[in-house]
Scaffold this active site. Structure first.
Site, PDB file in Angstrom:
ATOM      1  CB  SER A  25     -14.528 -10.717   2.056  1.00  0.00           C
ATOM      2  OG  SER A  25     -14.257 -10.263   1.033  1.00  0.00           O
ATOM      3  CB  THR A 157     -35.068 -53.003  13.820  1.00  0.00           C
ATOM      4  OG1 THR A 157     -35.794 -54.003  14.792  1.00  0.00           O
ATOM      5  CG2 THR A 157     -34.793 -53.585  12.635  1.00  0.00           C
ATOM      6  CG  HIS A 158     -37.019 -50.352  16.881  1.00  0.00           C
ATOM      7  ND1 HIS A 158     -37.793 -49.179  16.886  1.00  0.00           N
ATOM      8  CD2 HIS A 158     -37.652 -51.235  16.305  1.00  0.00           C
ATOM      9  CE1 HIS A 158     -38.581 -49.665  16.210  1.00  0.00           C
ATOM     10  NE2 HIS A 158     -38.782 -50.789  15.609  1.00  0.00           N
ATOM     11  CB  SER A 279      -7.974 -42.101  29.711  1.00  0.00           C
ATOM     12  OG  SER A 279      -8.209 -41.221  30.492  1.00  0.00           O
ATOM     13  CE  LYS A 285     -12.529 -44.351  28.953  1.00  0.00           C
ATOM     14  NZ  LYS A 285     -12.157 -43.360  27.906  1.00  0.00           N
ATOM     15  CG  ASN A 287     -10.781 -42.695  25.048  1.00  0.00           C
ATOM     16  OD1 ASN A 287     -11.414 -43.285  25.615  1.00  0.00           O
ATOM     17  ND2 ASN A 287     -10.054 -41.651  25.507  1.00  0.00           N
ATOM     18  CD  GLU A 292     -15.592 -40.763  21.269  1.00  0.00           C
ATOM     19  OE1 GLU A 292     -16.252 -41.444  21.957  1.00  0.00           O
ATOM     20  OE2 GLU A 292     -14.541 -39.735  21.512  1.00  0.00           O
ATOM     21  CD  GLN A 324     -17.958  -9.714   2.666  1.00  0.00           C
ATOM     22  OE1 GLN A 324     -17.595  -9.067   1.865  1.00  0.00           O
ATOM     23  NE2 GLN A 324     -17.804  -9.636   3.897  1.00  0.00           N
ATOM     24  CE  LYS A 327     -17.361 -14.649  -0.674  1.00  0.00           C
ATOM     25  NZ  LYS A 327     -18.443 -14.304  -1.097  1.00  0.00           N
TER      26      LYS A 327
END
Length: 463
Positions: A25, A157-158, A279, A285, A287, A292, A324, A327
């Site tokens: 480890s 909402t929704h 892009s 574009k 981004n 994200e 082990q 970690k």
């Protein structure tokens, strides 16, 4: 050639090299080296304090361990796979420095209680750091919110337009989520801060150790009352990963909103070049990579929580090598949460700008003031459910006519119900719709201003 063994002469042959690599480890638990040294120094002091070793031997161990620490910090101590784990690596180097007295360090101690101690010392520090990161994130939210108390944004909402709200109120919702995260970590810390040192392999030790002495040296609040539990407990790790997962849930929800807000369909925010990419083939574009990535990295923290639960669910007492595997998930979750909090703080502070004119137009182009029409009638004695049904019909006919509620003539309102008067137009204006929601915790400007004051006081008065 087989790997050299590092344990007792009970074994006649060494591990197969592939199994040695599989078993080791050191490649990841080297992260614990300074905590291992700190814990070992406390153990050496206790051994001398209780007379298990002489005071001079204790001093040699403490001084030698400090040399190992400095060598590591300076890049001169780089243990390899032959060390198996960080504990053997430190002990081996210590023995090279101080001679045979170094072999006394492991008296009355097992790697089982040692690794449990190291992990807790590490996690204590990381919880402190993450809580500081949360405070910085909350401060950024407050800074922005204070600039936008009277900026309106559609509330959903929704994912359907519901009612307009103050942008500050919206941001303060994330402040409150982060506050719960901050408080939750403090609660987790209490169960992290219990010392397993002295539990031995599983059953304690025959030596006259003083577990409370080492706990005090390492500033633990208490010690485990049961040695079996002490070496096998990973509840604290599960709790930390739960808390880390919830932090990521909150960051991911905000990320999702920023992604939507920056789209051409919403156009609520503009991404600045410092926190966006382009892009490779579409030059127009920009981004939203930061939110994200935060949204994507959330899954890995969830995965570590699930893995930890699966590791624990079938383990008999006491220590098992499965542990082990705790970690890497803890280390990665710590690093992921800290990186995401930092990135989101930078994004909010430097990487985006709210398009206030677009937001102003957005809250004026829908029927999110319909509830206020029903409330208007209810305040004038019309039963709310009756008012609700009347307004539903008005919305239906207005949509068919291509009108908004603000476009209806007073005569049309009064044909719907005689209780309507000239003040209906003021009542359904977006600003008034928001201002009127002055109940405690609501989006009314008076409430939001008080909430900002309370939030500032909260983060300045708590450590």
């Amino acid at each position: 050639m087989t790997a050299k063994q590092t344990w007792s002469q009970r074994f006649e042959s060494a591990l197969h090299p592939a199994i040695a690599r599989f078993n080791a480890s050191i490649s990841f638990d080297i992260e614990l080296i300074e905590y291992d040294i700190t814990g070992s120094q406390a153990h050496a002091k206790m051994l001398a304090h209780t007379g298990i070793i002489s005071p001079s031997e204790g001093e040699q161990l403490i001084t030698g361990l400090e040399q190992v620490r400095q060598e590591y910090r300076q890049g001169n101590f780089k243990p390899g796979i032959d060390a198996e784990d960080v504990h053997f690596a430190v002990e081996k180097r210590l023995t090279e420095i101080v001679g045979d007295v170094g072999k006394k360090l492991h008296t009355a101690r097992s790697r089982n209680d040692q690794v449990g101690t190291d992990t807790r010392l590490y996690l204590r520090d990381q919880i402190h750091q993450i809580r500081q990161n949360l405070r910085e994130f909350q401060t950024v939210l407050l800074d922005i919110a204070e600039q936008h108390v009277e900026t309106l944004i559609p509330g959903y909402t929704h994912l359907q337009r519901a009612q307009p709200v103050s942008l500050a109120h919206h941001l303060l919702a994330y402040f409150q989520m982060a506050q719960r995260d901050w408080e939750r970590l403090a609660d987790v810390y209490r169960r992290v801060n219990i010392s397993p040192l002295g539990c031995g392999a599983l059953a304690g030790t025959t030596f006259p150790i003083d577990r409370h002495y080492t706990a005090d040296l390492l500033t633990f609040d208490s010690v485990y009352a049961n040695s079996l539990d002490g070496v096998s407990d990973r509840d604290f790790a599960v709790e930390f990963l739960c808390a880390a997962s919830l932090i990521m849930v909150h960051l991911s929800r905000l990320s999702e909103e920023v992604i939507l807000w920056s789209s051409e369909e919403f156009r609520f925010v503009t991404l600045k070049d410092s926190c966006a990419t382009g892009s490779s083939i579409m030059p127009q574009k920009k981004n939203p990579d930061v939110p994200e990535l935060v949204r994507g990295k959330t899954g890995r923290v969830f995965g570590h929580l699930q893995a930890m639960l699966v590791i624990m669910k079938g383990l008999p007492l006491a220590y098992n090598k499965d542990l082990q595997e705790d970690k890497e998930g803890i280390f990665d979750s710590v690093n992921t949460v800290k990186a995401c909090l930092e990135a989101m703080s930078i994004l909010l502070q430097e990487g985006l700008e709210f398009r206030t004119q677009r937001l102003q137009a957005a809250v004026a182009e829908d029927f999110s003031n319909a509830t206020d029409v029903a409330d208007y009638l209810a305040a004038r004695g019309v039963p709310f459910r009756e008012a609700y049904n009347l307004v539903g019909k008005v919305v239906k006919t207005s949509i068919a006519a291509g009108k908004l509620l603000k476009d209806l003539q007073l005569e049309e309102w009064q044909q719907i119900h005689p209780a309507f008067a000239e003040d209906i137009y003021q009542a359904i204006s977006p600003r008034q719709v928001v201002a009127a929601r002055n109940s405690y915790g609501g989006t009314g400007f008076t409430q939001v201003k008080q909430a900002l004051i309370t939030a500032r006081t909260q983060i300045s008065g708590e450590s």
